[in-house]
Design an enzyme around this catalytic site. Sequence first.
Site, PDB file in Angstrom:
ATOM      1  N   TYR A 113      21.517  -4.524  -6.882  1.00 34.80           N
ATOM      2  CA  TYR A 113      20.180  -4.796  -7.409  1.00 34.80           C
ATOM      3  C   TYR A 113      19.690  -6.094  -6.790  1.00 34.80           C
ATOM      4  O   TYR A 113      20.231  -7.163  -7.065  1.00 34.80           O
ATOM      5  CB  TYR A 113      20.278  -4.903  -8.931  1.00 34.80           C
ATOM      6  CG  TYR A 113      18.975  -4.860  -9.705  1.00 34.80           C
ATOM      7  CD1 TYR A 113      17.739  -4.955  -9.084  1.00 34.80           C
ATOM      8  CD2 TYR A 113      19.000  -4.726 -11.093  1.00 34.80           C
ATOM      9  CE1 TYR A 113      16.565  -4.914  -9.809  1.00 34.80           C
ATOM     10  CE2 TYR A 113      17.826  -4.679 -11.839  1.00 34.80           C
ATOM     11  CZ  TYR A 113      16.618  -4.792 -11.191  1.00 34.80           C
ATOM     12  OH  TYR A 113      15.454  -4.756 -11.910  1.00 34.80           O
ATOM     13  N   LYS A 154      18.898  -1.455  -4.631  1.00 37.89           N
ATOM     14  CA  LYS A 154      17.549  -1.352  -5.184  1.00 37.89           C
ATOM     15  C   LYS A 154      16.853  -2.679  -4.932  1.00 37.89           C
ATOM     16  O   LYS A 154      17.327  -3.732  -5.373  1.00 37.89           O
ATOM     17  CB  LYS A 154      17.586  -1.064  -6.677  1.00 37.89           C
ATOM     18  CG  LYS A 154      16.200  -1.112  -7.346  1.00 37.89           C
ATOM     19  CD  LYS A 154      16.312  -1.241  -8.847  1.00 37.89           C
ATOM     20  CE  LYS A 154      14.936  -1.414  -9.473  1.00 37.89           C
ATOM     21  NZ  LYS A 154      15.008  -1.721 -10.921  1.00 37.89           N
TER      22      LYS A 154
END
Length: 295
Positions: free
Chosen positions: A137, A165
């Site tokens: 992330y 992400k």
Amino acid sequence: MSNFPFPGLNLAIATPFDGAGRIDYGRLEHNVERYLAAGVRSFLLSSGTGMHVYLSKQESEELIKRGARIVNGRAKVIAQTSALMVEDVVERTARARDAGAEGVMVLPPFFEGPTDDQGILDFYSEVAKAGLPVIGYNVPQAVGVAITPELLEKLNEIPGFCAVKDSSGDLAKQAALIRTGRFVMNGADPLVPYALYAGCDGLIWGGANFAPRTCVALVKAASERKWDEVRELWKILEPAMGLIWEGDYVQSVYAAAELTGYGAGVPRKPLRGLAPEKVPLLRKSLEALMEREAI
């Protein structure tokens, strides 16, 4: 890349709460059914939009367990298992695996955690041992750790590391990650069509909570390279997707979902519902979407 396990739209579903601030599992089931009917085929449970940091460990695990049971194989299930201690992340990941999750999203170590590449690599290596595909992330503005193209290359040497992400909100930096040829997922709502055109492999999209039909349609059009259609759909989505990114993101998603008929109550304390004076502008940004989502 056809072997990417989480292509297209992955809905970072808002966790529903009742008036007392408890997780409302009845509403969760209702919303999941509606999202499935709208064409959503992958859910991220206990997401940032779903208030992961304000759920206890037990609540997050129960949410993942019940959510996976509700989905019951009709869509993919990803779980966020982020925590401050690596041992907790590993345990949460193992429990998510046992509950039926097919992948996990995990923040790098945060709150005075290691910021050097080797520290990040060691952390994700431990998490990956739990046996689920791991989505890193990248949200440096919140965590203080940036996943660079060079670090992404090293992360992909870890067996089980799946993708990153990118929620940095910086298209140029996301494009640099995409150019590595590794799997990259966009997590910044205002960048959706541009990230798809740049070649991102999937989306983790919080704003899709209030516009699932339109978001599904846009992603489908992009997958078919119908860029004129993507542009027209984005004209409908952009006013709201841009507005929610300007501030009070979670509160705005919850408020917008109420307005378009996908309500999840109000965010849990310490957050409050969106300030009343901000609702009219949000409603205006949703005018075309409310009509389309009601179809």
